[in-house]
Design a protein around this motif. Structure first.
Motif, short mmCIF file in Angstrom:
data_model
loop_
_atom_site.label_atom_id
_atom_site.label_comp_id
_atom_site.label_asym_id
_atom_site.label_seq_id
_atom_site.Cartn_x
_atom_site.Cartn_y
_atom_site.Cartn_z
N SER A 94 3.41 3.23 -0.11
CA SER A 94 3.84 2.69 1.18
C SER A 94 5.26 2.17 1.04
O SER A 94 5.77 2.00 -0.07
N GLN A 96 8.37 -0.60 2.85
CA GLN A 96 8.59 -1.81 3.64
C GLN A 96 9.18 -1.40 4.98
O GLN A 96 10.15 -0.65 5.04
N ASN A 101 4.52 -3.88 5.52
CA ASN A 101 4.54 -2.63 4.78
C ASN A 101 3.95 -1.53 5.65
O ASN A 101 3.11 -1.79 6.50
N SER A 102 4.38 -0.32 5.46
CA SER A 102 3.85 0.80 6.23
C SER A 102 2.40 1.05 5.83
O SER A 102 1.92 0.53 4.81
N PRO A 103 1.67 1.86 6.61
CA PRO A 103 0.32 2.23 6.17
C PRO A 103 0.36 2.92 4.81
O PRO A 103 1.37 3.50 4.42
N LEU A 104 -0.76 2.86 4.12
CA LEU A 104 -0.87 3.56 2.85
C LEU A 104 -1.01 5.06 3.10
O LEU A 104 -1.73 5.48 4.01
N HIS A 105 -0.32 5.84 2.30
CA HIS A 105 -0.47 7.29 2.31
C HIS A 105 -1.12 7.69 0.99
O HIS A 105 -0.60 7.34 -0.07
N PHE A 106 -2.22 8.39 1.08
CA PHE A 106 -3.03 8.68 -0.10
C PHE A 106 -2.81 10.08 -0.63
O PHE A 106 -2.50 11.01 0.12
N GLY A 107 -3.01 10.23 -1.94
CA GLY A 107 -3.13 11.54 -2.55
C GLY A 107 -4.53 12.09 -2.34
O GLY A 107 -5.38 11.44 -1.72
N LEU B 33 -5.95 -0.39 10.14
CA LEU B 33 -5.74 1.04 9.98
C LEU B 33 -7.08 1.75 10.00
O LEU B 33 -8.09 1.19 9.53
N TYR B 35 -8.75 5.48 8.81
CA TYR B 35 -8.55 6.69 8.03
C TYR B 35 -9.78 7.58 8.16
O TYR B 35 -10.90 7.11 8.37
N GLY B 42 -8.32 13.13 -0.15
CA GLY B 42 -7.95 11.74 0.02
C GLY B 42 -8.00 11.33 1.48
O GLY B 42 -8.01 12.18 2.37
N PRO B 43 -8.05 10.03 1.77
CA PRO B 43 -8.06 9.57 3.16
C PRO B 43 -6.77 9.92 3.88
O PRO B 43 -5.68 9.86 3.30
N LEU B 45 -4.49 9.06 7.34
CA LEU B 45 -4.33 8.04 8.37
C LEU B 45 -4.52 8.64 9.76
O LEU B 45 -3.93 9.67 10.11
N TYR B 50 -0.90 -2.89 14.98
CA TYR B 50 -0.09 -3.97 14.43
C TYR B 50 -0.10 -5.26 15.25
O TYR B 50 0.44 -6.27 14.81
N ARG B 92 -4.83 -5.35 6.61
CA ARG B 92 -3.88 -6.03 5.73
C ARG B 92 -3.93 -7.52 6.04
O ARG B 92 -3.70 -7.93 7.18
N ASN B 97 1.19 -9.36 2.23
CA ASN B 97 1.50 -8.03 2.74
C ASN B 97 0.95 -6.90 1.87
O ASN B 97 0.86 -5.76 2.31
N MET B 100 -4.57 -5.23 0.93
CA MET B 100 -5.24 -4.32 1.86
C MET B 100 -6.72 -4.31 1.52
O MET B 100 -7.09 -4.13 0.38
#
Lengths: 115, 112
Positions: A94, A96, A101-107, B33, B35, B42-43, B45, B50, B92, B97, B100
């Motif tokens: 993610s 800032q 922080n931005s959403p999590l991006h997953f593998g 969020l 997912y 993987g998940p 989004l 927000y 979050r 911050n 999660m």
């Protein structure tokens, strides 16, 4: 689109082996995370890093270590694999954005089996 | 750390039906969020929220950030077979911050 790449989709290791799980992201994200996912337990944070050479323990760091030598790469290390570390491992990143922080991006995950 | 309470755990529905799932927490969140995770992947989004009270749509998906900041729901309208998968909420914590929290997931099965 953010791309988070985990080097292996499936791994089978023996008890006591040293295991490296690699993760690379291509969007210059500051933050990187390692989670494990187990049925009924959701995602649990192992370690995270908010900058090169920085690392913070998550909720379940025992038995793991991490390395962040370059911004785009975050490695998870199992010094001596045990059967209770059989799991799906997910890397995420993610950045800032303002005060958040931005959403999590997953593998896509690495399914590790320790026998 | 405390994970989120997500319900239901699983749903079996007929194609065309609407679906609703929700997450609650004892902590106050500044981000919610949602997912979706397909088998072996993987998940991904779906929706990010927000602001308290925020209602956001993404196609047939609608999610809301609860007024109390302690809950969120996801609705899927007119379900189709490709909606099958596991849906996760994540929040979050407002005081940290990088903290999660995740729900355990809702496994959705859609019968054609």
């Amino acid at each position: 689109d953010v791309k988070v790449t985990q080097s292996s989709r499936y791994l089978v290791k023996r008890t006591g082996e040293k295991v490296f799980l690699e993760c690379v992201q291509d969007m210059d994200h500051e933050n990187m995370f390692w989670y494990r996912q187990d049925p009924g337990l959701g995602l649990r944070l192992i370690y995270f890093s908010y900058d090169v050479k920085m690392k913070e323990k998550g909720d379940i760091p025992e038995g793991y270590s991490v390395s962040r030598e370059k911004k785009e790469r975050f490695s998870l290390i199992l010094e001596s694999a045990s059967t209770n570390q059989t799991s799906m491992y997910l890397c995420a990143s993610s950045t800032q954005t303002g005060v958040n922080n931005s959403p999590l991006h997953f593998g896509n995950g690495t399914r590790l089996t320790v026998t | 750390g405390q994970q989120l309470n997500q319900s239901p755990q699983s749903m079996f529905i007929q194609e065309g039906e609407d679906v609703s799932m929700n997450c609650t927490s004892s902590s106050i969140f500044n981000t919610w969020l949602w997912y979706k995770q397909d088998p072996g992947e993987g998940p991904v989004l779906l929706i990010a929220l927000y602001k308290a009270g925020e209602l956001t749509s993404n196609g047939r998906l609608t999610a809301q950030f609860g007024i109390t900041r302690k809950d969120s729901f996801l609705n899927i309208s007119a379900s189709i077979p490709s909606d099958v998968g596991i849906y996760f909420c994540a929040g979050r914590v407002i005081s940290n911050n990088n903290d999660m929290r995740f729900g355990a997931g809702t496994r959705l099965t859609v019968k054609p």
